[in-house]
Motif scaffolding. Structure first.
Motif, PDB file in Angstrom:
ATOM      1  N   ILE A  45       0.832  -0.972  -0.006  1.00 20.12           N
ATOM      2  CA  ILE A  45      -0.245  -0.010   0.025  1.00 20.12           C
ATOM      3  C   ILE A  45       0.944   1.466   0.129  1.00 20.12           C
ATOM      4  O   ILE A  45       1.872   1.422   0.907  1.00 20.12           O
ATOM      5  CB  ILE A  45      -0.928   0.004   1.180  1.00 20.12           C
ATOM      6  CG1 ILE A  45      -1.865  -1.333   1.212  1.00 20.12           C
ATOM      7  CG2 ILE A  45      -1.789   1.334   1.161  1.00 20.12           C
ATOM      8  CD1 ILE A  45      -2.448  -1.343   2.449  1.00 20.12           C
ATOM      9  N   PRO A  46       0.740   2.025  -0.958  1.00 20.55           N
ATOM     10  CA  PRO A  46       1.443   3.309  -1.031  1.00 20.55           C
ATOM     11  C   PRO A  46       1.267   4.229   0.193  1.00 20.55           C
ATOM     12  O   PRO A  46       0.141   4.269   0.737  1.00 20.55           O
ATOM     13  CB  PRO A  46       1.163   3.969  -2.351  1.00 20.55           C
ATOM     14  CG  PRO A  46       0.396   2.754  -2.966  1.00 20.55           C
ATOM     15  CD  PRO A  46       0.042   2.052  -2.379  1.00 20.55           C
ATOM     16  N   GLN A  47       2.472   4.608   0.847  1.00 19.52           N
ATOM     17  CA  GLN A  47       2.327   5.514   1.984  1.00 19.52           C
ATOM     18  C   GLN A  47       2.494   6.901   1.497  1.00 19.52           C
ATOM     19  O   GLN A  47       3.561   7.436   1.606  1.00 19.52           O
ATOM     20  CB  GLN A  47       3.135   5.078   3.073  1.00 19.52           C
ATOM     21  CG  GLN A  47       3.135   3.758   3.445  1.00 19.52           C
ATOM     22  CD  GLN A  47       1.771   3.439   4.168  1.00 19.52           C
ATOM     23  OE1 GLN A  47       1.325   4.155   5.140  1.00 19.52           O
ATOM     24  NE2 GLN A  47       1.216   2.426   3.964  1.00 19.52           N
ATOM     25  N   VAL A  48       1.130   7.780   1.340  1.00 16.62           N
ATOM     26  CA  VAL A  48       1.220   8.922   0.877  1.00 16.62           C
ATOM     27  C   VAL A  48       0.497   9.884   1.831  1.00 16.62           C
ATOM     28  O   VAL A  48      -0.609   9.668   2.223  1.00 16.62           O
ATOM     29  CB  VAL A  48       0.545   9.189  -0.558  1.00 16.62           C
ATOM     30  CG1 VAL A  48       0.686  10.661  -1.011  1.00 16.62           C
ATOM     31  CG2 VAL A  48       1.402   8.130  -1.554  1.00 16.62           C
ATOM     32  N   ASN A 315      -4.003   9.832  -8.545  1.00 13.98           N
ATOM     33  CA  ASN A 315      -3.916   8.473  -7.902  1.00 13.98           C
ATOM     34  C   ASN A 315      -2.686   7.916  -8.192  1.00 13.98           C
ATOM     35  O   ASN A 315      -2.002   7.639  -9.189  1.00 13.98           O
ATOM     36  CB  ASN A 315      -5.054   7.677  -8.961  1.00 13.98           C
ATOM     37  CG  ASN A 315      -5.516   6.263  -8.542  1.00 13.98           C
ATOM     38  OD1 ASN A 315      -5.706   6.234  -7.254  1.00 13.98           O
ATOM     39  ND2 ASN A 315      -5.445   5.246  -9.236  1.00 13.98           N
ATOM     40  N   PRO A 316      -2.252   7.158  -7.114  1.00 13.27           N
ATOM     41  CA  PRO A 316      -0.731   6.533  -6.947  1.00 13.27           C
ATOM     42  C   PRO A 316      -0.594   5.372  -8.008  1.00 13.27           C
ATOM     43  O   PRO A 316      -1.439   4.825  -8.472  1.00 13.27           O
ATOM     44  CB  PRO A 316      -0.830   5.987  -5.473  1.00 13.27           C
ATOM     45  CG  PRO A 316      -1.794   6.932  -4.839  1.00 13.27           C
ATOM     46  CD  PRO A 316      -2.814   7.169  -5.608  1.00 13.27           C
ATOM     47  N   PRO A 323       5.177   5.908  -5.540  1.00 13.43           N
ATOM     48  CA  PRO A 323       3.778   6.001  -6.080  1.00 13.43           C
ATOM     49  C   PRO A 323       3.490   6.770  -6.923  1.00 13.43           C
ATOM     50  O   PRO A 323       2.453   6.929  -7.676  1.00 13.43           O
ATOM     51  CB  PRO A 323       3.001   6.623  -4.611  1.00 13.43           C
ATOM     52  CG  PRO A 323       4.076   7.041  -3.760  1.00 13.43           C
ATOM     53  CD  PRO A 323       5.208   6.332  -4.222  1.00 13.43           C
ATOM     54  N   ARG A 324       4.447   7.911  -7.300  1.00 11.58           N
ATOM     55  CA  ARG A 324       4.246   8.783  -8.361  1.00 11.58           C
ATOM     56  C   ARG A 324       4.532   8.313  -9.928  1.00 11.58           C
ATOM     57  O   ARG A 324       4.205   8.693 -10.626  1.00 11.58           O
ATOM     58  CB  ARG A 324       5.238  10.092  -8.165  1.00 11.58           C
ATOM     59  CG  ARG A 324       4.864  11.017  -7.160  1.00 11.58           C
ATOM     60  CD  ARG A 324       3.871  12.127  -7.815  1.00 11.58           C
ATOM     61  NE  ARG A 324       3.466  13.262  -7.024  1.00 11.58           N
ATOM     62  CZ  ARG A 324       2.487  14.029  -7.308  1.00 11.58           C
ATOM     63  NH1 ARG A 324       1.612  13.961  -8.368  1.00 11.58           N
ATOM     64  NH2 ARG A 324       2.158  14.979  -6.730  1.00 11.58           N
ATOM     65  N   THR A 328      -1.613   8.780 -12.089  1.00 21.93           N
ATOM     66  CA  THR A 328      -2.630   9.295 -13.043  1.00 21.93           C
ATOM     67  C   THR A 328      -3.525  10.579 -12.454  1.00 21.93           C
ATOM     68  O   THR A 328      -3.604  10.611 -11.248  1.00 21.93           O
ATOM     69  CB  THR A 328      -3.860   8.329 -13.506  1.00 21.93           C
ATOM     70  OG1 THR A 328      -4.375   7.685 -12.499  1.00 21.93           O
ATOM     71  CG2 THR A 328      -3.073   7.017 -14.372  1.00 21.93           C
ATOM     72  N   THR A 329      -3.611  11.586 -13.185  1.00 25.00           N
ATOM     73  CA  THR A 329      -4.417  12.448 -12.610  1.00 25.00           C
ATOM     74  C   THR A 329      -5.879  12.361 -12.766  1.00 25.00           C
ATOM     75  O   THR A 329      -6.571  12.034 -13.532  1.00 25.00           O
ATOM     76  CB  THR A 329      -4.262  13.933 -13.624  1.00 25.00           C
ATOM     77  OG1 THR A 329      -2.784  14.080 -13.617  1.00 25.00           O
ATOM     78  CG2 THR A 329      -4.877  15.212 -12.932  1.00 25.00           C
TER      79      THR A 329
END
Length: 374
Positions: A45-48, A315-316, A323-324, A328-329
């Motif tokens: 899971i991306p940690q953002v 969206n990651p 995650p970048r 997507t925007t």
């Protein structure tokens, strides 16, 4: 079906659709399988952490120094007022049955039903709702054909029709403002065919209100007239009965907005967005009075600042470590928050309690100092 019943029905359908997958996953026809190892899930899971840039793309509204505070005056639903009596006379409504709904505060509403299965419901707040057995029956004919209307003239026709009806019923209150007319469309496809037909089976003329030039907001700040092929099919007057009881000093809108941005509370709006918020733009700040649902109790009608705007984000991507990469925007997402526009005075009991506490502390201080070392 009543408005609150429609809401419950829609919520039930939505809940069932959303729960479908989880019910299928959890339901088994045999013994439960082995426990799953969840230790590796965290790494996928991306940690953002959202750290959006806030910007204000609007001028702060000019507001008065003080405004009235209004108290809702509950009514006895068993004693129909002038509006309900006017409804019964206008629609030739002869009650045959009467039902009662109670809650912890007593009698909440009374519903009258006539031989034609039409209903009039009166709420403790003073709101009322008249409707035919079905507002927009699917078997109804096309509304435009029934009234010989062209699409471009329909909105003006139903606005005028509704305005005259409200005047006839004594609902031309001070501050009444026409909002819009919306239409209910029904699309049908014949079995085995590809031809789709659409007809208009209903219309709703919506009105809002303002008090001394300040708009009323919320589900209770409206009056709606519904139309079917035979004319008015329903009328929902959600406005409660209220009286001015005090005058309160308003906070400066710029300070309220600054406090709102600085607080942790805006974090809650990020959960409305499906991705990561990069930027939050405040596009409008306006002073309103908030009126809650007509079927719920509300003590006071208070001034609020509505803070609204748009969130922008992304969206990651699939890599939790980056995650970048592959992100997507996402489409911009609107938000709306309400902040109280004044500081409420403490309740009398609380003030008395604080005073007693201060006096008690003051009385104890000399004794502590007397026992303290030099």
């Amino acid at each position: 079906m009543k408005i609150n019943e429609l809401s419950r029905w829609a919520a039930l359908v939505t809940g069932l659709l959303m729960a479908g997958t989880s019910l299928a996953d959890n339901e088994t026809n045999g013994p439960a399988g082995p426990d799953k190892d969840l230790s590796g899930i965290g790494g996928t899971i991306p940690q953002v952490e959202p750290a959006p840039i806030w910007s204000i793309a609007t001028q702060m509204p000019e507001v008065p120094n003080a405004v009235p505070l209004f108290e809702v005056q509950p009514i006895d639903p068993t004693n129909p007022g002038p509006l309900v009596q006017a409804m019964m006379q206008r629609f030739e409504f002869d009650p045959e049955q009467t039902g009662f709904e109670e809650d912890e505060n007593g009698l909440a509403s009374v519903m009258h039903t006539d031989p034609n299965r039409r209903t009039i419901e009166v709420f403790r707040s003073g709101a009322s709702f008249y409707m035919e057995e079905s507002l927009f029956p699917e078997q109804a004919g096309d509304l435009f054909e029934r009234f010989q209307l062209q699409p471009g003239e329909a909105s003006e026709f139903f606005e005028s029709y509704a305005t005259n009806l409200l005047s006839e019923l004594g609902l031309q209150r001070e501050g009444l403002q026409f909002d819009k007319v919306s239409f209910a469309h029904l699309k049908t496809v014949e079995d085995g065919g590809n031809d789709e037909t659409t007809k208009v089976i209903g219309a709703a003329a919506k009105f809002g209100y303002a008090l001394d030039g300040i708009p009323l907001a919320g589900p209770g700040a409206k009056t709606t007239v519904f139309f079917g092929e035979n004319g008015p099919a329903g009328l929902y007057d959600a406005m409660p009965v209220f009286e001015p009881v005090d005058t309160v000093e308003l906070l400066e809108p710029a300070q309220v907005v600054a406090d709102y941005i600085a607080a942790d509370e805006p974090q809650s709006i990020y959960r409305l967005y499906t991705g990561v918020v990069d930027e939050t733009v405040i596009e409008e700040v306006k002073l309103t009075y908030y009126v809650g649902p007509g079927n719920e109790d509300q003590g006071f009608i208070e001034p609020y600042y509505e803070i609204s705007g748009t969130m922008y984000g992304w969206n990651p991507g699939p890599d939790p470590e980056n995650p970048r990469e592959g992100s997507t925007t996402l489409d911009p997402s609107p938000f709306l928050s309400r902040k109280r526009a004044y500081i409420p005075a403490p309740e009398p009991g609380l003030v008395a309690g604080l005073a007693v506490g201060v006096m008690a502390l003051a009385g104890r201080r000399p004794r502590r100092r007397a026992h303290a070392p030099d």
